[in-house]
Design an enzyme around this catalytic site. Structure first.
Site, short mmCIF file in Angstrom:
data_model
loop_
_atom_site.label_atom_id
_atom_site.label_comp_id
_atom_site.label_asym_id
_atom_site.label_seq_id
_atom_site.Cartn_x
_atom_site.Cartn_y
_atom_site.Cartn_z
N LYS A 152 0.81 -1.23 0.00
CA LYS A 152 0.00 0.00 0.00
C LYS A 152 0.84 1.27 0.00
CE LYS A 152 -4.49 -1.14 0.31
NZ LYS A 152 -5.54 -0.58 -0.55
N SER B 62 0.90 -9.73 -0.84
CA SER B 62 0.70 -8.29 -0.76
C SER B 62 1.03 -7.65 0.57
CB SER B 62 -0.74 -7.95 -1.15
OG SER B 62 -1.65 -8.70 -0.34
#
Length: 402
Positions: A51, A302
């Site tokens: 992110k 991720s």
């Protein structure tokens, strides 16, 4: 619309700040899946998640005037830390609105990067509404977690690194919730080489992108609780949907058992701690969700921000789902030697007793009896079935609890 130049510019902006994460080949997972499996380790990224790429690119794209007014975001976890970290790098005001029930560790990490943290609402949607209202009052820039061109371009830098690390990559799997990561990766890969297959992976408990593709537009779905909370988005982005519809080959769903088993695999085999959302992309490879074999496949892991209090539960669930942990009850005669007899049978079956509890009072317990609760370490589901069968043949009535 996004261009490859935008993604290349994003890469240039973050070169001295954001990690180029490793691409790790796994012999074990390759053997299990029938493909050559590589893992893109974004769980080792700064702030523990991909992110930070998108938020950093967005914030670095702001004008001097916009930077003075600061930024605002709404998040319960990874996006909050990414925005807070990125803001701290250039010293601009940052406000993060988080749900009241957000994990304490993530709140503290966000504050640690210098952000003002406001707790509002019981769920993310309430936090988002409040953040947008606050943004209008303060005139700050809202940093969206996924539905923003600059954020999408930032996430696309992962694809550039994959192309450098594995030029002959044939397929890439990417977790998808709101769609920022998948949109950026798919756009970048396909614009570079249209023959590379790109797949999104989401939890079957919250199949927001699957529903969007089926209805030809993002819609709000009814979702169940999922261990993949990082991608539990009930309505994907409007912008991200357009890129995904154009560039993504398919979106695959994996279930909770497959996710938890994959998290445990990664802990045991690779010593990697990843979130449920990150494990989705590898779960799709390991559980035969792909329409091919023998390809060079990259699974993007991720993030790795798992709340410490959840780790033991994740391990327990993974052990249970893989048949390596079982709890059961049975009733025995409350006489000397009866418990020892039962334990001897279990020992002969090569199961390890983790805990044992017995009680003499209960709805199923008659005078002169005792109810025994066992937690056993087992080998697999076949081993559990064998234990159940042998004990039943010995006259015990077994109730498996989980």
């Amino acid at each position: 619309m996004l261009t490859l130049h935008d993604v290349l510019q994003a890469k240039k902006r973050m070169e001295k700040t954001i990690h180029k994460t490793p691409l790790d080949y796994s012999y074990t997972f390759s053997k299990l899946s029938g493909n050559d499996v590589y893992m893109k380790l974004e769980n080792l990224q700064k702030t523990g998640s991909f992110k930070v790429r998108g938020s950093f690119n967005k914030i670095m794209s702001l004008s001097d005037e916009e930077r003075k007014r600061g930024v605002i975001a709404a998040s319960a976890g990874n996006h909050a830390q990414g925005v807070a970290y990125s803001s701290s790098m250039i010293g601009i005001p940052c406000t993060i609105v988080m749900p009241k029930r957000a994990p304490l560790s993530k709140m503290e990490a966000t504050k640690g990067y210098g952000a003002e943290v406001i707790l509002h609402g019981d769920i993310f949607d309430e936090s988002l509404e409040y953040a947008l209202d606050l943004q209008r009052k303060r005139g700050a820039t809202f940093v969206h977690p996924f539905d923003d061109e600059a954020v999408i371009a930032g996430q696309g830098t992962i694809a550039l690194e994959i192309l450098e690390q594995l030029p002959d990559v044939e397929a890439v799997l990417c977790p998808v919730g709101g769609g920022g990561l998948l949109a950026g990766v798919a756009f970048t890969l396909k614009e570079h080489n249209p023959s590379i297959k790109v797949y999104g992976v989401e939890s079957s408990a919250c199949p927001g992108m699957t529903a969007a593709l089926r209805h030809n537009k993002p819609i709000v779905i009814q979702a169940s609780d999922t261990i993949a909370d990082g991608i539990a988005v009930k309505k994907p982005g409007e912008l991200t949907y357009q890129y995904i519809q154009k560039y993504v080959d398919d979106v695959i769903c994996v279930d909770e058992a497959e996710i938890s088993r994959t998290m445990l695999y990664l802990l045991e085999r690779n010593k990697l701690l990843v979130e449920g959302s990150a494990a989705c992309s590898l779960a799709a490879v390991l559980y035969d969700k792909l329409p091919f074999k023998g390809k060079k496949v990259v699974s993007i892991l991720s993030g790795g921000n798992v709340d410490v209090t959840l780790i033991s539960r994740i391990i327990e669930r993974g052990l249970f789902e893989s048949g390596r942990f079982v709890t059961f009850t049975t009733v025995i005669s409350d006489k000397p030697g009866q418990l020892n007899k039962l334990l001897r049978i279990i020992a002969e079956l090569e199961a390890n007793v983790l805990s044992i509890h017995h009680q003499r009072v209960g709805a199923k317990v008659l005078p002169g009896q005792a109810e025994i609760y066992f937690s056993l370490e087992t080998k697999n589901q076949e081993h559990i079935a064998k234990i159940h069968q042998v004990l039943t043949n010995e006259g015990y009535v077994i109730e498996i609890l989980g």
